[in-house]
Design a protein around this motif. Structure first.
Motif, short mmCIF file in Angstrom:
data_model
loop_
_atom_site.label_atom_id
_atom_site.label_comp_id
_atom_site.label_asym_id
_atom_site.label_seq_id
_atom_site.Cartn_x
_atom_site.Cartn_y
_atom_site.Cartn_z
N SER A 279 32.24 37.84 41.33
CA SER A 279 33.61 38.36 41.18
C SER A 279 34.64 37.37 41.71
N GLN B 119 38.58 28.34 33.93
CA GLN B 119 38.29 29.71 34.34
C GLN B 119 36.80 29.91 34.04
N ILE B 120 36.00 30.20 35.04
CA ILE B 120 34.56 30.32 34.85
C ILE B 120 34.24 31.67 34.21
N PRO B 121 33.56 31.65 33.05
CA PRO B 121 33.12 32.91 32.45
C PRO B 121 32.05 33.58 33.32
N ARG B 122 31.99 34.90 33.26
CA ARG B 122 31.03 35.65 34.09
C ARG B 122 29.59 35.16 33.90
N THR C 90 35.05 34.05 39.59
CA THR C 90 35.67 34.29 38.28
C THR C 90 37.08 34.88 38.42
N SER C 91 37.58 35.01 39.63
CA SER C 91 38.87 35.68 39.86
C SER C 91 40.09 34.81 39.55
N ALA D 155 29.07 32.02 35.80
CA ALA D 155 29.03 32.29 37.24
C ALA D 155 27.67 32.88 37.64
#
Length: 145
Positions: free
Chosen positions: A71, A47-50, A74-75, A53
């Motif tokens: 958005s 899961q890519i952290p904000r 990272t969704s 990203a």
């Protein structure tokens, strides 16, 4: 006279985006990469952290679509990969197809599976410098074989 062909062995960053993971296309992407003869030298489901990203899409900061890119990526989980092979950057981009699926040829990943320009299944670095930068964002050197 013997002519020698010099191989341009490269590494590139490849990613199955959240829509591709959600739709169960990871296996198909891997199958096509391996069938083409590429070697996967690094891979992780994440899961890519904000913040990551935002770094990844940094060249688009300030553009109207920047927030949408961040958005979306990272969704949900992505599969981040480092792919190695002859002319890997150009060849992977050919396999992906045009960014806009309506322009992507049949037989390419986007031509076969992508629904919209915003959710287009996969990502790939566009140049050696970009590949080096993106690999460094998502992988530590010791995570690559």
């Amino acid at each position: 006279m013997v002519k020698w062909r010099v191989m341009a062995l490269e590494r590139t960053y490849a990613m199955v985006k959240p829509d591709g993971v959600k739709r169960g296309l990871v296996g198909e992407v891997l199958r096509r990469l391996e069938h083409k003869g590429f070697k996967i030298v690094g891979m992780k489901l994440m899961q890519i952290p904000r913040a990551t990203a935002e770094e990844h899409y940094g060249e688009h900061r300030g553009k109207p679509f920047f927030e949408g890119l961040v958005s979306f990526i990272t969704s949900g989980p992505v599969v981040a990969m480092v792919v190695e092979g002859e002319n890997a950057i150009a060849e992977w981009r050919k396999m992906m197809g045009a960014t806009n699926p309506k322009d992507a040829a049949p037989g390419t990943l986007r031509g076969d599976f992508a629904a919209t320009i915003d959710e287009n299944i996969v990502h790939g670095s566009d140049a050696p410098e970009t590949a080096e930068r993106e690999i460094g964002i998502f992988f530590k050197p010791e995570e690559l074989l």
